[in-house]
Design a protein around this motif. Structure first.
Motif, PDB file in Angstrom:
ATOM      1  N   VAL A  71       0.854  -1.186   0.000  1.00 32.42           N
ATOM      2  CA  VAL A  71       0.000   0.000   0.000  1.00 32.42           C
ATOM      3  C   VAL A  71       0.892   1.237   0.000  1.00 32.42           C
ATOM      4  O   VAL A  71       2.079   1.175   0.325  1.00 32.42           O
ATOM      5  CB  VAL A  71      -0.923   0.027   1.238  1.00 32.42           C
ATOM      6  N   HIS A  72       0.299   2.372  -0.360  1.00 33.11           N
ATOM      7  CA  HIS A  72       1.006   3.642  -0.245  1.00 33.11           C
ATOM      8  C   HIS A  72       0.883   4.125   1.200  1.00 33.11           C
ATOM      9  O   HIS A  72      -0.231   4.277   1.710  1.00 33.11           O
ATOM     10  CB  HIS A  72       0.408   4.670  -1.197  1.00 33.11           C
ATOM     11  N   PRO A  73       1.999   4.345   1.888  1.00 36.96           N
ATOM     12  CA  PRO A  73       1.943   4.683   3.307  1.00 36.96           C
ATOM     13  C   PRO A  73       1.530   6.132   3.534  1.00 36.96           C
ATOM     14  O   PRO A  73       1.746   6.993   2.675  1.00 36.96           O
ATOM     15  CB  PRO A  73       3.384   4.457   3.765  1.00 36.96           C
ATOM     16  N   PRO A  74       0.975   6.437   4.707  1.00 36.04           N
ATOM     17  CA  PRO A  74       0.739   7.836   5.064  1.00 36.04           C
ATOM     18  C   PRO A  74       2.067   8.561   5.251  1.00 36.04           C
ATOM     19  O   PRO A  74       3.107   7.933   5.476  1.00 36.04           O
ATOM     20  CB  PRO A  74      -0.049   7.741   6.380  1.00 36.04           C
ATOM     21  N   TRP A  75       2.014   9.879   5.163  1.00 33.21           N
ATOM     22  CA  TRP A  75       3.239  10.676   5.188  1.00 33.21           C
ATOM     23  C   TRP A  75       4.110  10.396   6.409  1.00 33.21           C
ATOM     24  O   TRP A  75       5.322  10.234   6.300  1.00 33.21           O
ATOM     25  CB  TRP A  75       2.910  12.161   5.118  1.00 33.21           C
ATOM     26  N   ALA A  76       3.510  10.308   7.597  1.00 28.09           N
ATOM     27  CA  ALA A  76       4.302  10.124   8.822  1.00 28.09           C
ATOM     28  C   ALA A  76       5.087   8.820   8.764  1.00 28.09           C
ATOM     29  O   ALA A  76       6.278   8.774   9.117  1.00 28.09           O
ATOM     30  CB  ALA A  76       3.390  10.156  10.048  1.00 28.09           C
ATOM     31  N   ALA A  77       4.451   7.745   8.290  1.00 29.02           N
ATOM     32  CA  ALA A  77       5.133   6.450   8.200  1.00 29.02           C
ATOM     33  C   ALA A  77       6.197   6.476   7.115  1.00 29.02           C
ATOM     34  O   ALA A  77       7.276   5.885   7.264  1.00 29.02           O
ATOM     35  CB  ALA A  77       4.117   5.349   7.928  1.00 29.02           C
ATOM     36  N   ASN A 133       4.503   7.660  -4.565  1.00 27.77           N
ATOM     37  CA  ASN A 133       5.735   7.156  -5.170  1.00 27.77           C
ATOM     38  C   ASN A 133       6.516   6.229  -4.242  1.00 27.77           C
ATOM     39  O   ASN A 133       7.686   5.928  -4.502  1.00 27.77           O
ATOM     40  CB  ASN A 133       6.634   8.320  -5.609  1.00 27.77           C
ATOM     41  N   VAL A 134       5.885   5.799  -3.172  1.00 25.61           N
ATOM     42  CA  VAL A 134       6.507   4.874  -2.228  1.00 25.61           C
ATOM     43  C   VAL A 134       5.479   3.800  -1.874  1.00 25.61           C
ATOM     44  O   VAL A 134       4.298   4.093  -1.684  1.00 25.61           O
ATOM     45  CB  VAL A 134       6.978   5.596  -0.951  1.00 25.61           C
ATOM     46  N   ILE A 135       5.926   2.549  -1.800  1.00 26.21           N
ATOM     47  CA  ILE A 135       5.035   1.445  -1.426  1.00 26.21           C
ATOM     48  C   ILE A 135       5.551   0.801  -0.136  1.00 26.21           C
ATOM     49  O   ILE A 135       6.754   0.540   0.006  1.00 26.21           O
ATOM     50  CB  ILE A 135       4.960   0.386  -2.540  1.00 26.21           C
ATOM     51  N   LEU A 136       4.645   0.570   0.784  1.00 29.08           N
ATOM     52  CA  LEU A 136       4.928  -0.172   2.010  1.00 29.08           C
ATOM     53  C   LEU A 136       4.509  -1.618   1.768  1.00 29.08           C
ATOM     54  O   LEU A 136       3.337  -1.907   1.571  1.00 29.08           O
ATOM     55  CB  LEU A 136       4.144   0.415   3.187  1.00 29.08           C
ATOM     56  N   ASP A 137       5.504  -2.533   1.733  1.00 21.31           N
ATOM     57  CA  ASP A 137       5.174  -3.911   1.380  1.00 21.31           C
ATOM     58  C   ASP A 137       4.615  -4.684   2.566  1.00 21.31           C
ATOM     59  O   ASP A 137       4.512  -4.162   3.694  1.00 21.31           O
ATOM     60  CB  ASP A 137       6.376  -4.622   0.751  1.00 21.31           C
ATOM     61  N   THR A 138       4.256  -5.936   2.334  1.00 22.32           N
ATOM     62  CA  THR A 138       3.600  -6.744   3.357  1.00 22.32           C
ATOM     63  C   THR A 138       4.550  -7.121   4.491  1.00 22.32           C
ATOM     64  O   THR A 138       4.103  -7.613   5.532  1.00 22.32           O
ATOM     65  CB  THR A 138       3.019  -8.020   2.722  1.00 22.32           C
ATOM     66  N   ASN A 139       5.856  -6.886   4.307  1.00 22.94           N
ATOM     67  CA  ASN A 139       6.834  -7.135   5.374  1.00 22.94           C
ATOM     68  C   ASN A 139       7.194  -5.868   6.136  1.00 22.94           C
ATOM     69  O   ASN A 139       8.078  -5.894   6.999  1.00 22.94           O
ATOM     70  CB  ASN A 139       8.112  -7.745   4.789  1.00 22.94           C
ATOM     71  N   GLY A 140       6.525  -4.763   5.785  1.00 19.03           N
ATOM     72  CA  GLY A 140       6.780  -3.510   6.488  1.00 19.03           C
ATOM     73  C   GLY A 140       7.951  -2.716   5.939  1.00 19.03           C
ATOM     74  O   GLY A 140       8.390  -1.752   6.579  1.00 19.03           O
ATOM     75  N   GLU A 141       8.458  -3.079   4.747  1.00 20.05           N
ATOM     76  CA  GLU A 141       9.570  -2.347   4.149  1.00 20.05           C
ATOM     77  C   GLU A 141       9.057  -1.337   3.128  1.00 20.05           C
ATOM     78  O   GLU A 141       8.086  -1.586   2.412  1.00 20.05           O
ATOM     79  CB  GLU A 141      10.539  -3.311   3.462  1.00 20.05           C
TER      80      GLU A 141
END
Length: 242
Positions: free
Chosen positions: A154-160, A201-209
């Motif tokens: 997913v695309h993470p929120p700005w803070a994350a 432009n950033v993806i947070l993968d299922t492993n939290g990376e």
């Protein structure tokens, strides 16, 4: 990879063999346009774009990397994903990669040289695997086709996003703002300014990376960009890598 090359179906693998793998092919395409256009960003961008487009077209002809326009456009339409401001995007399911189609008139960077070398820098800094797939002409305009790994997430929120990138050694240039610009250099042979690392432009993968997928790098001049690439071992005599 796309099996839609206009002259020789084996052109993609032959070009990789000739230039030392995907990274070598990317570097060689960038080298083909290094001398095209002015050294200062923003100076005569129209003329620079024309020169770079001509140089890339010559590179496509010399390598056989002309794609069949009908084949690639049908592929992009059949497997379409949500597009960005620069690219039309499609999912190549069998390879688990994302294919990106850029009309050179829509490039968001100062030059096509910047666009090409941004891929080299992203592969190095973010351990991405962006490949040059080929080129095609449509309505008289040059298109560049690249691919990179598909990332489930997913695309993470700005803070994350900000916290995660800072944990990777990047520094937010404006800590009290939402401007998506970062710098890195403490562990490198040079200082890099990275732009456009906003949520889409950033993806947070299922492993939290976190995976930046469309980073742009800013330099005051082309000479500074080449110097940084050289200091990182990416230009022009770096050992080829996959």
């Amino acid at each position: 990879m796309l099996a839609a090359y206009a002259q020789d179906p084996g052109a993609y693998h032959q070009a990789q063999d000739d230039f030392g793998g995907p990274q070598g092919l990317l570097r060689s395409a960038a080298a083909a346009i290094e001398q095209s256009g002015p050294d200062d960003p923003g100076k005569s961008p129209g003329a620079a774009g024309d020169d770079e487009t001509q140089a890339l077209s010559q590179f496509a002809s010399s390598t056989g990397l002309w794609l069949d326009p009908t084949g690639i456009r049908d592929f992009m339409a059949t497997h379409a994903m949500r597009s960005g401001s620069e690219h039309k995007v499609a999912h190549f399911l069998s390879q688990n990669r994302v294919v990106k189609d850029l009309d050179v008139q829509a490039v968001a960077t100062e030059s096509l040289f910047d666009y090409r070398t941004d891929h080299l820098l992203s592969n190095y800094l973010f351990q991405d695997s962006i490949h040059l797939e080929g080129f095609y002409l449509y309505d008289g305009r040059l298109h560049i086709v690249v691919s990179q790994p598909f990332v489930e997430g997913v695309h993470p929120p700005w803070a994350a996003l900000k916290e995660g990138l800072e944990a990777r050694g990047l520094h937010h240039e404006s800590p009290n703002s939402l401007i998506p610009s970062f710098t890195v250099g403490d562990s490198l042979n040079c200082h890099l300014c990275i732009n456009d690392l906003h949520e889409n432009n950033v993806i947070l993968d299922t492993n939290g990376e976190l995976h930046p997928i469309d980073a742009h790098f800013y330099f005051n001049t082309r000479a500074e960009r080449v110097e940084a690439l050289t200091n990182l071992g990416l230009w022009p005599t770096a050992s080829p890598s996959e």
